[in-house]
Structures are given as structure tokens and as C-alpha cells.
Design an enzyme around this catalytic site. Structure first.
Site, PDB file in Angstrom:
ATOM      1  N   VAL A  13     -14.049  47.520  90.946  1.00 60.61           N
ATOM      2  CA  VAL A  13     -14.942  47.840  89.834  1.00 60.61           C
ATOM      3  C   VAL A  13     -16.308  47.206  90.030  1.00 60.61           C
ATOM      4  CG1 VAL A  13     -15.313  47.630  87.339  1.00 60.61           C
ATOM      5  CG2 VAL A  13     -13.028  48.111  88.230  1.00 60.61           C
ATOM      6  N   VAL A  19     -33.047  51.660  78.746  1.00 55.22           N
ATOM      7  CA  VAL A  19     -33.038  50.331  78.146  1.00 55.22           C
ATOM      8  C   VAL A  19     -34.402  49.953  77.582  1.00 55.22           C
ATOM      9  CG1 VAL A  19     -32.815  47.863  78.683  1.00 55.22           C
ATOM     10  CG2 VAL A  19     -31.117  49.493  79.556  1.00 55.22           C
ATOM     11  N   ARG A  27     -15.367  34.935  95.428  1.00 58.74           N
ATOM     12  CA  ARG A  27     -14.672  33.822  96.073  1.00 58.74           C
ATOM     13  C   ARG A  27     -15.094  33.672  97.522  1.00 58.74           C
ATOM     14  NH1 ARG A  27     -10.219  36.067  93.222  1.00 58.74           N
ATOM     15  NH2 ARG A  27      -9.464  34.737  91.522  1.00 58.74           N
ATOM     16  N   LYS A  80      -9.082  42.872  79.759  1.00 61.59           N
ATOM     17  CA  LYS A  80      -8.127  43.117  78.676  1.00 61.59           C
ATOM     18  C   LYS A  80      -7.166  41.954  78.469  1.00 61.59           C
ATOM     19  CE  LYS A  80      -5.640  45.853  82.088  1.00 61.59           C
ATOM     20  NZ  LYS A  80      -6.771  45.894  83.037  1.00 61.59           N
ATOM     21  N   GLU A  91     -15.861  47.879  76.233  1.00 62.62           N
ATOM     22  CA  GLU A  91     -15.341  49.251  76.295  1.00 62.62           C
ATOM     23  C   GLU A  91     -14.414  49.458  77.490  1.00 62.62           C
ATOM     24  OE1 GLU A  91     -14.196  52.419  75.112  1.00 62.62           O
ATOM     25  OE2 GLU A  91     -16.088  52.151  74.043  1.00 62.62           O
ATOM     26  N   VAL A  98     -10.186  48.876  77.780  1.00 58.75           N
ATOM     27  CA  VAL A  98      -9.122  49.779  77.335  1.00 58.75           C
ATOM     28  C   VAL A  98      -9.408  51.191  77.828  1.00 58.75           C
ATOM     29  CG1 VAL A  98      -7.879  50.735  75.367  1.00 58.75           C
ATOM     30  CG2 VAL A  98      -8.771  48.397  75.255  1.00 58.75           C
ATOM     31  N   GLY A 132     -10.186  52.625  80.732  1.00 63.14           N
ATOM     32  CA  GLY A 132     -11.181  52.985  81.745  1.00 63.14           C
ATOM     33  C   GLY A 132     -12.412  53.674  81.185  1.00 63.14           C
ATOM     34  N   LYS A 139      -3.752  46.127  75.960  1.00 73.07           N
ATOM     35  CA  LYS A 139      -4.627  47.156  75.411  1.00 73.07           C
ATOM     36  C   LYS A 139      -4.227  47.520  73.976  1.00 73.07           C
ATOM     37  CE  LYS A 139      -5.418  49.015  80.046  1.00 73.07           C
ATOM     38  NZ  LYS A 139      -5.021  50.042  81.026  1.00 73.07           N
ATOM     39  N   GLY A 197      -9.587  53.039  87.861  1.00 74.08           N
ATOM     40  CA  GLY A 197     -10.380  53.369  89.043  1.00 74.08           C
ATOM     41  C   GLY A 197     -11.747  52.738  88.984  1.00 74.08           C
TER      42      GLY A 197
END
Length: 434
Positions: free
Chosen positions: A18, A37, A49, A106, A130, A133, A135, A206, A308
């Protein structure tokens, strides 16, 4: 107060599937995002890491192992590292230094969301989630904002794409559970350790978040009654199809009344039989779908990709634009709403229909004995189906009940299993969505 600078500093915690997509979108869509924006979003660092690992499309100069320092120099912190710690400490540190936070975590929100909400409220910054929960499916914002003037009665849905894929493959290809899980792992839908998915922990987290939002009540993952899919067999799936139903792992949060008249909510995750003509039955593969039932709005359905890199990054970026606009123009998004403080009712007071499959002696009077036990426990029969098995002395009974409480059904099953004519209670499955 409105932000005075021409740009906003964005820090990213985590650069896995992600995080990599979030970094890519922040870079590739920089001009569009700036227009939406009202200021440019400048990615100032990515905490990881291992800074030596190759990450396609990510500028290595942005990578750092010093997450503690990174969050102190950002206006917006995006957390996609997952887990409870160090994510919680880093988010609280970011808030303390005045950053708004966007998270997809989550597990953390379900375990300790109130701590984060309180910190953000005290600091006057936004906390958006958002992506935590379902995707890419916009479900958090509609429940938290669009339905804020309505009274939600029930939330019902498929919120874990891995288990939905597994059950779908069992139904369509006749695979057993282990085979379907291995296929999901090969496609990247399931982790090497699929426990969080197949045991229902992911869906329970969730469900806790959705219940908290829908019912203005603090609900943690510990409040969620949870059952996974590991006890399901290919035979269960085949029987479901033969009775016009489909097996799904459902997350359910609903208003209910306990036996003593107490009004509260129940939150549960478990496999359930869904009628084949119900929209949830047609949710295939790794897709998610959530039904929301509200007094004024009626039934609403949200459907789409539940996991995903790119779909989840889409939800993350939507939140980033929202919190960034608040930084530029002033104002804040919604804060925690827990005014209702409804009690979470015990799981055994939940009421639904059931399908009980029994292996019994093939002799006269068996059904009468079983029916008598159900009647003694206040559970009425909707339908009975009997099938022969190769053993001439054994038959299978498939009993579908009318609505009953978990407590009554549990006592009924225990009593039935003690009958001499009952060889085995093969399965007990709930029937939802009908």
C-alpha cells in the site's frame, strides 16, 4: 487556523504494497492533488525498517529508519505500516507535534481507537481512516458523515476479501478449505500466515470500527463475537448450494433488545448462509460489499475491491486530500461520536434463523424425537429435508428453523446431540439476509 505556506509536508510510515502505491500517487498526481488541496503535497520522508531494499518507483533518498524524527516535521502523517506498535506511539507523537493523521490500521483502531480520537481532538487535528475498512469502498465517510442525520439499524456485509475468495473457490471449483487458501496465497490475497483472515480477526476489527461509527458507541474488537471459516468443509458449501444458499463470512452490527428489555447493539462475525438471490450471494472473488440499513435512507449497498495496493491507496489519498484541505482552508473533519454509549449485548441473545444438519438412525419416529427437543427449547421448525446415505441405517436431516436466540439454539443442539437416535450433529449454520 488556515495553513500559510504554499506546500504541505507529508510523511509516510510504511512502504509495503500500500505504501508504495501511496508514494507513487503522491508523486505522479502531484499537480492534480495540488489543485484539489490548494497547496502542493511534498513527500518529505518514508519510514521503513530496511532502507536498502529496492522499492520500484520510490526515491531512495526519501527512505529513513528514524520514524520518530520524521513524524515531527510533517503536516500530514500517513500510517500504513500496520500492527499496534510502534504505529500507536508514532501516531500519538505525530498528533502531539500538530500533524493530522491518515491511517489504514484497522487492528489499532479496533483495539485502541478512543485513545487516538481523544488525542486528535485535544490537539485540534484530523484523524481519518477510510482505508481501514473495505479498501477502496467508501464506507467510513458515508456512515460517519452522510448518515449522521439518520438512525442506522443494521450494518451487514462481506468485509474480508481473502475469505470471500476462499469460499467462492470452494463453491465454484469444489476445492476444500486448505486448497482454496493455498490458491489465495499464491495470488497474494492471503498472507503466508492466513490466521487473521480465516479465523475472522480482520473482519472483527472492521466490524468494531463500523459499529462504533454507526451506533455512536465505543466498540472494541473484544466486544465482537467472532467465528472464522476454518470449521467449514466442501460438504457444507455443497449443501448450501443444494438448498439455494451461499456460504459467506459476514460481519453484522445491529440494534437489538436483550431478553430483559435492555436496548443495545450486537456485533458479530461468523459464516452464514445467504439466499442465492440476495445481492451478497453474488459478491465473488476478493470483492467486498456492505449493506447499511437506516430508518430514513432505507437499504444502501457499497460494493467494490476490498483490498490490494492500488484500491487501498485510493482510499488513503482521498483522506489525505480531505485533511490537507482542512489544513489549507481551516476547519476540521468529524471527531469521535460516542454519545449514545449503548451497551454491547451478549452474543447468546442474538436472534436469527439456523440450519442444523444431523446424521441420524434411519428408523421411524426419529424426526418426532428431534422436533420434540426443538419445541421444548422454544425453537420452531421452518422446513425439514431428509436424504439417504450409503449406509442403509443412517439418514441425514437438514432442519431450518424460524428465528430463535443463540441461547435457545445452543441448548437445543446440546439436547439433540444427546439423543440415542442422533449419530452426530454435522453442522450448525446461521441463515442471514432473508
Amino acid at each position: 487556523m488556515p495553513h500559510q505556506s504554499g506546500s504541505l509536508r507529508v510523511a509516510l510510515l510504511g512502504c509495503g504494497v500500500v505504501g508504495t502505491q501511496v508514494a507513487r500517487l503522491l508523486t505522479e498526481q502531484a499537480d492534480d492533488l495540488a489543485a484539489r488541496v490548494g497547496a502542493r503535497l511534498e513527500l518529505v520522508g518514508i519510514a521503513v525498517r530496511d532502507t536498502t531494499a529496492e522499492r520500484e518507483g520510490v526515491d531512495p533518498a526519501l527512505l529513513t529508519q528514524d520514524a520518530d524524527e520524521l513524524v515531527t516535521r510533517a503536516d500530514v502523517v500517513v500510517e500504513v505500516m500496520g500492527g499496534i506498535e510502534p504505529a500507536r506511539t508514532l501516531i500519538l507523537r505525530a498528533i502531539e507535534h500538530g500533524a493530522s493523521v491518515v491511517t489504514a490500521n484497522k487492528a489499532l483502531l479496533a483495539a485502541d481507537g478512543p485513545t487516538l480520537y481523544a488525542a486528535a481532538d485535544a490537539a485540534g487535528v484530523d484523524l481519518y481512516f477510510e482505508a481501514a475498512v473495505a479498501g477502496a469502498i467508501p464506507i467510513v465517510r458515508p456512515v460517519r458523515e452522510s448518515l449522521a442525520g439518520d438512525r442506522v439499524q443494521r450494518v451487514l456485509g462481506i468485509v474480508n476479501g481473502t475469505t470471500n475468495y476462499v469460499l467462492d473457490k470452494m463453491a465454484t471449483d469444489g476445492l476444500d478449505l486448505d486448497q482454496a487458501v493455498k490458491e489465495a496465497q499464491a495470488l497474494g490475497y492471503a498472507e503466508a500466515d492466513p490466521t487473521a483472515d480465516v479465523e475472522g480477526y480482520d473482519a472483527a476489527a472492521k466490524a468494531a470500527i463500523l459499529a462504533s461509527l454507526a451506533f455512536h458507541t465505543r466498540v472494541s474488537i473484544d466486544d465482537v463475537h467472532r467465528e472464522g471459516i476454518t470449521g467449514l468443509t466442501a460438504d457444507d458449501v455443497a449443501w448450501a448450494a443444494s438448498t439455494g444458499r451461499t456460504l459467506k463470512l459476514l460481519a453484522i452490527a445491529e440494534r437489538n433488545t436483550a431478553d430483559d428489555g435492555t436496548e443495545g447493539i450486537q456485533v458479530r462475525v461468523h459464516p452464514a448462509l445467504v439466499p442465492s438471490d440476495h445481492p451478497l450471494a453474488g459478491v465473488r472473488g476478493a470483492f467486498n460489499a456492505v449493506f447499511v440499513e437506516a430508518e430514513a435512507a432505507g437499504e444502501l449497498m457499497f460494493y467494490g475491491r476490498g483490498a490490494g495496493g492500488a484500491p487501498t491507496a485510493s482510499a488513503v489519498l482521498g483522506d489525505v486530500v480531505s485533511v490537507a484541505r482542512h489544513r489549507v482552508l481551516g476547519g476540521r473533519g468529524p471527531v469521535e461520536s460516542s454519545y449514545a454509549d449503548l451497551p454491547v449485548l451478549p452474543a447468546d441473545s442474538a436472534r436469527t434463523r439456523y440450519q442444523v444438519r444431523l446424521e441420524v438412525r434411519d428408523q421411524p419416529g426419529v424426526l418426532a424425537q428431534v422436533a420434540a427437543v426443538l419445541a421444548e427449547h422454544g425453537v420452531s421448525i421452518e422446513s425439514v429435508r431428509q436424504s439417504a446415505v450409503p449406509d442403509d441405517h443412517v439418514a441425514l436431516l437438514l432442519i431450518t428453523t424460524h428465528t430463535a436466540s443463540e441461547r435457545a439454539l445452543s441448548g437445543t443442539v446440546e439436547a439433540i446431540s444427546g439423543l440415542d437416535v442422533v449419530r452426530a450433529v454435522v453442522s450448525v449454520l446461521r441463515v442471514e439476509g432473508a
